[in-house]
Design an enzyme around this catalytic site. Sequence first.
Site, PDB file in Angstrom:
ATOM      1  N   ALA A 196     -25.018 -11.526  58.351  1.00  0.00           N
ATOM      2  CA  ALA A 196     -23.980 -12.549  58.180  1.00  0.00           C
ATOM      3  C   ALA A 196     -24.582 -13.703  57.393  1.00  0.00           C
ATOM      4  CB  ALA A 196     -23.506 -13.043  59.541  1.00  0.00           C
ATOM      5  N   LYS A 197     -23.869 -14.147  56.394  1.00  0.00           N
ATOM      6  CA  LYS A 197     -24.322 -15.340  55.673  1.00  0.00           C
ATOM      7  C   LYS A 197     -23.776 -16.528  56.458  1.00  0.00           C
ATOM      8  CE  LYS A 197     -24.746 -16.947  50.891  1.00  0.00           C
ATOM      9  NZ  LYS A 197     -26.187 -17.143  50.943  1.00  0.00           N
TER      10      LYS A 197
END
Length: 306
Positions: A157-158
Amino acid sequence: MKTTEFIWFDGKLVPWNEAQVHVLTHSLHYGSAVFEGIRAYACTNGGSAVFRLKEHAQRLLNSGKIIGLTIPYTVEELEKAIVDTLVANHMPDAYIRPLSFVGYGEMGVYPGNNPVQTIVAAWPWGAYLGAEALEKGIRVKTSSFARSHVNTSMSKAKAAGNYINSILAKIEAKEDGYDEAVMLDTNGFVSEATGENIFIVRDGVIKTTPWTSILGGITRDSIITLGRDLGYTVKEEQFTRDEFYIADEAFFTGTAAELTPIRELDHRQIGEGHAGAVTKHLQKEFFRIVKGENPAYEHWLHRYSI
Ligand code: PPE
């Protein structure tokens, strides 16, 4: 920073200075936001193109899913919001920053029913690691901070909160006089940099970290594909810092960093101490693709005109 005229905010284009939130915004306190970094380039034969827009929009939604944040837009709606932002700001090229965050409501770690808000900003952003970096390469050090364990932060996940780990490593590297940090995973293998994926080249073989403790970089994916198309062997395989020391070439990939050569790691010169032949080849072809000069990769471009 260089500002532009409008920011897309929950479906509306608002003036840059009016795109504001309350100081008790949930994500400001707990890092519960996800974001993207995307580049648009002016094309050599006219017009502009956003590079791999669909993949970036999809990754934003995936990041949200991973951290339990439901973003109320489709890929197509996000694509439109991004292009609308570029057109409203008359930008033939840009760095684009979509961000979805948990807004103001209840305090406490549990995001509960707080609103999920989304913005898209765009601004001009030149060479991320300095103007000379793309040509001459940079000096990096192995960080004393490990990349988070795969079951600690969700690195695929960014997510804003994940960047504390990056900030720690970046400050250390800069204060010690380096351009960037190389981070190892909790098993001691090379992971990624604070905002870039890592590639090494040895005996003509290109190697990059497998998709484990790293963000699945869209530039990384592009370089793996491009390298293979150009006839190189590209392996997604774990490697250690001592293998990095004896690489012939090394480089970082990222939307902001593009393809930046590495000339030194921990005071060991990498190869000949400047961008090597494979690195230069990939870099040249990468820049041709993003500027619309290679029709074979047209499917990676989302064309627009201002
Ligand atoms: N790893 C990390 C941790 C990362 O932040 C990035 C992008 C990458 C790998 C490369 O991913 P991609 O851009 O899809 O190839 N880092 C973004 C943020 C940089 C910043 O300082 O902000 C970027 O390059 O936009």
